[in-house]
Design a protein around this motif. Structure first.
Motif, PDB file in Angstrom:
ATOM      1  N   LEU A  58      -9.401   5.427  -6.860  1.00  0.00           N
ATOM      2  CA  LEU A  58      -9.918   4.403  -5.966  1.00  0.00           C
ATOM      3  C   LEU A  58     -11.433   4.532  -5.977  1.00  0.00           C
ATOM      4  CD1 LEU A  58      -7.613   4.489  -2.804  1.00  0.00           C
ATOM      5  CD2 LEU A  58      -7.605   2.855  -4.685  1.00  0.00           C
ATOM      6  N   ASP A  59     -12.106   3.434  -6.273  1.00  0.00           N
ATOM      7  CA  ASP A  59     -13.563   3.478  -6.275  1.00  0.00           C
ATOM      8  C   ASP A  59     -14.077   3.543  -4.842  1.00  0.00           C
ATOM      9  OD1 ASP A  59     -13.562   0.838  -5.246  1.00  0.00           O
ATOM     10  OD2 ASP A  59     -13.576   0.006  -7.269  1.00  0.00           O
ATOM     11  N   GLU A  60     -15.355   3.832  -4.717  1.00  0.00           N
ATOM     12  CA  GLU A  60     -15.963   4.019  -3.401  1.00  0.00           C
ATOM     13  C   GLU A  60     -15.807   2.781  -2.514  1.00  0.00           C
ATOM     14  OE1 GLU A  60     -20.351   4.908  -1.448  1.00  0.00           O
ATOM     15  OE2 GLU A  60     -20.025   5.350  -3.566  1.00  0.00           O
ATOM     16  N   ALA A  61     -15.997   1.601  -3.087  1.00  0.00           N
ATOM     17  CA  ALA A  61     -15.902   0.363  -2.305  1.00  0.00           C
ATOM     18  C   ALA A  61     -14.496   0.192  -1.726  1.00  0.00           C
ATOM     19  CB  ALA A  61     -16.288  -0.839  -3.161  1.00  0.00           C
ATOM     20  N   THR A  62     -13.477   0.501  -2.504  1.00  0.00           N
ATOM     21  CA  THR A  62     -12.102   0.373  -2.029  1.00  0.00           C
ATOM     22  C   THR A  62     -11.816   1.387  -0.926  1.00  0.00           C
ATOM     23  OG1 THR A  62     -11.433  -0.437  -4.204  1.00  0.00           O
ATOM     24  CG2 THR A  62      -9.678   0.330  -2.739  1.00  0.00           C
ATOM     25  N   CYS A  63     -12.308   2.606  -1.102  1.00  0.00           N
ATOM     26  CA  CYS A  63     -12.131   3.622  -0.053  1.00  0.00           C
ATOM     27  C   CYS A  63     -12.787   3.169   1.242  1.00  0.00           C
ATOM     28  CB  CYS A  63     -12.720   4.958  -0.507  1.00  0.00           C
ATOM     29  SG  CYS A  63     -11.809   5.747  -1.845  1.00  0.00           S
ATOM     30  N   ARG A  64     -13.995   2.629   1.142  1.00  0.00           N
ATOM     31  CA  ARG A  64     -14.693   2.143   2.336  1.00  0.00           C
ATOM     32  C   ARG A  64     -13.937   0.971   2.979  1.00  0.00           C
ATOM     33  NH1 ARG A  64     -19.325   4.747   3.019  1.00  0.00           N
ATOM     34  NH2 ARG A  64     -20.373   5.642   1.217  1.00  0.00           N
ATOM     35  N   GLY A 117       5.336  -0.340  -2.687  1.00  0.00           N
ATOM     36  CA  GLY A 117       5.754  -0.966  -3.933  1.00  0.00           C
ATOM     37  C   GLY A 117       4.641  -1.706  -4.654  1.00  0.00           C
ATOM     38  N   HIS A 118       3.666  -2.225  -3.895  1.00  0.00           N
ATOM     39  CA  HIS A 118       2.616  -3.044  -4.496  1.00  0.00           C
ATOM     40  C   HIS A 118       1.220  -2.440  -4.409  1.00  0.00           C
ATOM     41  CE1 HIS A 118       5.848  -5.894  -3.322  1.00  0.00           C
ATOM     42  NE2 HIS A 118       5.605  -6.375  -4.522  1.00  0.00           N
ATOM     43  N   GLU A 119       1.018  -1.552  -3.434  1.00  0.00           N
ATOM     44  CA  GLU A 119      -0.323  -1.019  -3.169  1.00  0.00           C
ATOM     45  C   GLU A 119      -0.270   0.499  -2.993  1.00  0.00           C
ATOM     46  OE1 GLU A 119      -1.748  -4.849  -0.519  1.00  0.00           O
ATOM     47  OE2 GLU A 119      -0.405  -3.352   0.369  1.00  0.00           O
ATOM     48  N   LYS A 120       0.403   1.170  -3.902  1.00  0.00           N
ATOM     49  CA  LYS A 120       0.676   2.601  -3.770  1.00  0.00           C
ATOM     50  C   LYS A 120      -0.593   3.429  -3.577  1.00  0.00           C
ATOM     51  CE  LYS A 120       3.015   6.510  -5.991  1.00  0.00           C
ATOM     52  NZ  LYS A 120       2.192   7.435  -5.271  1.00  0.00           N
ATOM     53  N   GLU A 121      -1.630   3.153  -4.370  1.00  0.00           N
ATOM     54  CA  GLU A 121      -2.851   3.955  -4.267  1.00  0.00           C
ATOM     55  C   GLU A 121      -3.507   3.783  -2.897  1.00  0.00           C
ATOM     56  OE1 GLU A 121      -5.189   2.837  -7.685  1.00  0.00           O
ATOM     57  OE2 GLU A 121      -4.373   4.506  -8.845  1.00  0.00           O
ATOM     58  N   LEU A 122      -3.464   2.572  -2.347  1.00  0.00           N
ATOM     59  CA  LEU A 122      -4.031   2.336  -1.026  1.00  0.00           C
ATOM     60  C   LEU A 122      -3.200   3.047   0.044  1.00  0.00           C
ATOM     61  CD1 LEU A 122      -4.842  -1.473  -1.402  1.00  0.00           C
ATOM     62  CD2 LEU A 122      -6.420   0.448  -1.641  1.00  0.00           C
ATOM     63  N   ALA A 123      -1.883   2.960  -0.087  1.00  0.00           N
ATOM     64  CA  ALA A 123      -0.990   3.641   0.856  1.00  0.00           C
ATOM     65  C   ALA A 123      -1.201   5.155   0.796  1.00  0.00           C
ATOM     66  CB  ALA A 123       0.462   3.286   0.554  1.00  0.00           C
ATOM     67  N   SER A 174       4.542  -1.078   4.663  1.00  0.00           N
ATOM     68  CA  SER A 174       4.767  -2.505   4.779  1.00  0.00           C
ATOM     69  C   SER A 174       5.678  -2.949   3.642  1.00  0.00           C
ATOM     70  CB  SER A 174       3.432  -3.246   4.686  1.00  0.00           C
ATOM     71  OG  SER A 174       3.652  -4.622   4.561  1.00  0.00           O
ATOM     72  N   GLU A 175       6.554  -3.858   3.932  1.00  0.00           N
ATOM     73  CA  GLU A 175       7.417  -4.413   2.886  1.00  0.00           C
ATOM     74  C   GLU A 175       6.636  -5.353   1.979  1.00  0.00           C
ATOM     75  OE1 GLU A 175      10.672  -3.621   2.374  1.00  0.00           O
ATOM     76  OE2 GLU A 175      10.441  -2.144   3.965  1.00  0.00           O
ATOM     77  N   LEU A 176       5.570  -5.940   2.521  1.00  0.00           N
ATOM     78  CA  LEU A 176       4.756  -6.913   1.790  1.00  0.00           C
ATOM     79  C   LEU A 176       3.395  -6.328   1.460  1.00  0.00           C
ATOM     80  CD1 LEU A 176       5.444  -9.949   4.125  1.00  0.00           C
ATOM     81  CD2 LEU A 176       6.564  -9.475   1.948  1.00  0.00           C
ATOM     82  N   ALA A 177       2.802  -6.804   0.400  1.00  0.00           N
ATOM     83  CA  ALA A 177       1.433  -6.415   0.070  1.00  0.00           C
ATOM     84  C   ALA A 177       0.522  -6.919   1.191  1.00  0.00           C
ATOM     85  CB  ALA A 177       1.022  -7.006  -1.269  1.00  0.00           C
ATOM     86  N   MET A 178      -0.320  -6.050   1.719  1.00  0.00           N
ATOM     87  CA  MET A 178      -1.118  -6.375   2.895  1.00  0.00           C
ATOM     88  C   MET A 178      -2.619  -6.456   2.628  1.00  0.00           C
ATOM     89  SD  MET A 178       1.011  -6.891   5.326  1.00  0.00           S
ATOM     90  CE  MET A 178      -0.117  -6.970   6.695  1.00  0.00           C
ATOM     91  N   ARG A 179      -3.060  -6.044   1.468  1.00  0.00           N
ATOM     92  CA  ARG A 179      -4.501  -5.947   1.242  1.00  0.00           C
ATOM     93  C   ARG A 179      -5.219  -7.277   1.462  1.00  0.00           C
ATOM     94  NH1 ARG A 179      -7.865  -3.580  -3.951  1.00  0.00           N
ATOM     95  NH2 ARG A 179      -9.852  -3.467  -2.842  1.00  0.00           N
ATOM     96  N   ASP A 180      -4.678  -8.365   0.941  1.00  0.00           N
ATOM     97  CA  ASP A 180      -5.327  -9.666   1.121  1.00  0.00           C
ATOM     98  C   ASP A 180      -5.444 -10.018   2.601  1.00  0.00           C
ATOM     99  OD1 ASP A 180      -5.612  -9.976  -1.617  1.00  0.00           O
ATOM    100  OD2 ASP A 180      -3.863 -11.266  -1.827  1.00  0.00           O
TER     101      ASP A 180
END
Length: 166
Positions: A54-60, A100-106, A131-137
């Motif tokens: 995960l890049d710095e921007a994503t971590c932030r 299932g969709h955002e493993k690295e974020l989870a 979350s059952e659904l992708a939540m990043r957006d």
């Protein structure tokens, strides 16, 4: 994954140690050791996927999302019961990212909550989030709405609604 011979030898030896230390996963480690020792590039790419990035921007962004949820709860708790009657407190609960969709974020949220001990005020642990659904957006839209508010930790009920409905 580009490794020179010395790096492959070191990693191969690490897998040998893991085989001996963790017999119940020995077959998996033996397979990894073979891939590394023999330099099977296609399968090495498969192993590389296990190493998240995960890049710095994503971590932030993830940290800002958790801060936003904290701000929503603080703001909501500071309002009178009359003001909060049409917004359920359950809507202010952080539900996490989709495994299932955002493993690295989870995984990063789990690291922040369980390993680093950050955001205890959310009252969550990794085991409680998925979350059952992708939540990043959705979280990104909420962050934009929250950042437009002049006082991040003293939101009005209208601002809370605006953030939640983003």
């Amino acid at each position: 994954m580009n490794m020179n011979h010395a790096q492959r030898l070191i990693l191969s030896n690490q897998y040998e140690i893991l085989i001996r230390l963790n017999p119940e996963r020995a077959d998996y480690y033996r397979r990894c050791q073979t891939i590394i020792a023999r330099g099977y590039c296609l399968q090495m790419l498969e192993l590389e996927k296990e190493f998240g990035h995960l890049d710095e921007a994503t971590c932030r962004e993830v940290i800002s999302t958790l801060e936003m949820y904290h701000a929503l709860k603080v703001s909501y708790e500071n309002l009178s019961p009359d003001e909060t009657v049409d917004v359920s407190a359950n809507r202010l609960e952080f539900i996490g990212y989709s495994r299932g969709h955002e493993k690295e974020l989870a995984d990063y949220v789990c690291f922040l909550l369980d390993e680093e001990g950050r955001f205890p005020e959310l009252g969550k642990s990794c085991a409680m989030l998925n979350s059952e659904l992708a939540m990043r957006d959705k979280y990104q839209r909420m962050l934009l709405a929250w950042q437009d508010c002049p006082r991040h930790y003293k939101l009005s009920i209208q601002e809370i609604r605006k953030v939640l409905n983003a």
